[in-house]
Design a protein around this motif. Structure first.
Motif, PDB file in Angstrom:
ATOM      1  N   LEU A 115       0.752  -1.210  -0.027  1.00  0.00           N
ATOM      2  CA  LEU A 115       0.233   0.108  -0.108  1.00  0.00           C
ATOM      3  C   LEU A 115       0.807   1.311  -0.021  1.00  0.00           C
ATOM      4  N   ARG A 120      -0.702   2.234  -6.462  1.00  0.00           N
ATOM      5  CA  ARG A 120      -1.873   1.613  -5.869  1.00  0.00           C
ATOM      6  C   ARG A 120      -2.986   2.495  -5.510  1.00  0.00           C
ATOM      7  N   PRO A 121      -4.156   2.299  -5.309  1.00  0.00           N
ATOM      8  CA  PRO A 121      -5.210   2.939  -5.186  1.00  0.00           C
ATOM      9  C   PRO A 121      -4.850   3.888  -3.960  1.00  0.00           C
ATOM     10  N   TRP A 124     -11.000   5.484  -1.701  1.00  0.00           N
ATOM     11  CA  TRP A 124     -12.067   4.293  -1.395  1.00  0.00           C
ATOM     12  C   TRP A 124     -13.375   5.271  -0.999  1.00  0.00           C
ATOM     13  N   ASP A 169      -5.933  -2.079   4.262  1.00  0.00           N
ATOM     14  CA  ASP A 169      -5.397  -3.123   3.355  1.00  0.00           C
ATOM     15  C   ASP A 169      -6.560  -4.062   3.178  1.00  0.00           C
ATOM     16  N   CYS A 172      -8.765  -2.492   0.617  1.00  0.00           N
ATOM     17  CA  CYS A 172      -8.183  -2.456  -0.663  1.00  0.00           C
ATOM     18  C   CYS A 172      -8.300  -3.509  -1.479  1.00  0.00           C
ATOM     19  N   HIS A 176     -10.815  -4.549  -4.762  1.00  0.00           N
ATOM     20  CA  HIS A 176     -10.086  -4.836  -6.132  1.00  0.00           C
ATOM     21  C   HIS A 176      -9.843  -6.221  -6.177  1.00  0.00           C
TER      22      HIS A 176
END
Length: 297
Positions: A115, A120-121, A124, A169, A172, A176
């Motif tokens: 992360l 990475r994203p 959210w 985490d 995430c 995904h």
């Protein structure tokens, strides 16, 4: 090599007024308004620390590396060091904010380490249950941060921050599931983290998978398996995504001509850079720059 100074974007160092040597601070967006000017908050800037923002009231938006995200209660944002951010938060918008340096968190293994990656994203929208659960953990972190240290305060904060990171985490991975697997640990995870670090050092000079495998003393096949297991994509795609990210930053936040950007990113010809960028971003470099400038006028 790209000089971050060429971006002409101010960098905010980690220096909270309260317990500045700790490596972690908690606050709210409302409290930050009293210490940072509105003009500066709304201008593009970079942080040299991690910042987690959980919107609790109101609406607004937040830009991370030129992608603008709408914000409302339950919006979760994670900005990593050196990402270019810009906040569009009216006075009615509030949020819980956690800031921490790169060296403060406990080492939780490759899963959470992933992360800590600008590819990475970063955004959210939590469900009501997720929002409530994360706010509960953040409240514990805030209370411990404000409590006088009686000798084990830093250890408590590190463990509470670990719970926050594990919550993110989990979110995430749930968001995904189609592109991520549970194979974060072991050899795959460790190799991917080493590759990510090498990529940050070398993406300006090479985009060849073979060069990264040689630098990591592994086969291209082993590197491909690690990227597929952790990132859900090919080694080449991870490399190109990192180069495209830096290209977007330079196009939006500098006045460098396309030829100079192409050279800084390792392209021998500006036409090759243009083809690469168009393939990755679905826009020519010039059009991308014009659209970004129009949005910020």
């Amino acid at each position: 090599m790209v000089d971050f100074a060429s971006l002409r974007i101010p960098v905010i160092p980690y220096s909270p007024a309260c317990r500045p040597r700790l490596g972690l601070a908690t606050t709210t967006l409302g409290e930050l308004r009293g210490t940072v000017s509105a003009d500066f908050r709304s201008a593009p800037h970079r942080l040299d620390f991690h910042q987690i923002v959980l919107v609790t009231e109101g609406t607004g938006s937040y830009s991370i590396d030129s992608t603008r995200f709408p914000c409302r209660p339950g919006t979760l944002l994670w900005t990593r060091p050196n990402q270019v951010v810009q906040c569009f938060a009216p006075s009615g918008m509030d949020a819980d904010v956690v800031m921490f340096t790169e060296n403060f968190p406990l080492r939780l293994g490759p899963r959470t380490g992933v992360l800590d990656d600008v590819l990475r994203p970063s955004h959210w929208q939590l469900t009501d249950n997720e929002h409530t659960a994360l706010r509960g953990v953040l409240r514990l972190l805030q209370e411990e941060f404000e409590r006088p240290d009686r000798g084990r305060g830093q250890e408590l904060l590190k463990h509470l921050l670990a719970v926050v990171l594990l919550h993110i985490d989990q979110t995430c991975r749930l968001r995904h599931k189609d592109t991520e697997t549970d194979t974060f640990g072991g050899d795959h995870g460790e190799l991917f983290l080493k590759f990510r670090d090498e990529l940050d050092r070398s993406y300006r000079s090479t985009r060849l998978v073979e060069d990264y495998a040689a630098a990591l003393n592994c086969s291209t096949r082993a590197l491909a398996r690690a990227c597929r297991a952790v990132a859900g994509t090919s080694t080449k795609d991870v490399i190109d995504a990192r180069v495209a990210l830096e290209a977007r930053r330079l196009l939006v936040h500098t006045d460098l001509p396309l030829s100079a950007i192409a050279r800084q990113l390792g392209f021998s010809e500006v036409t090759n850079f243009g083809k690469f960028f168009t393939r990755r971003v679905n826009s020519t470099p010039g059009a991308f720059r014009r659209e970004a400038q129009a949005r910020h006028q």
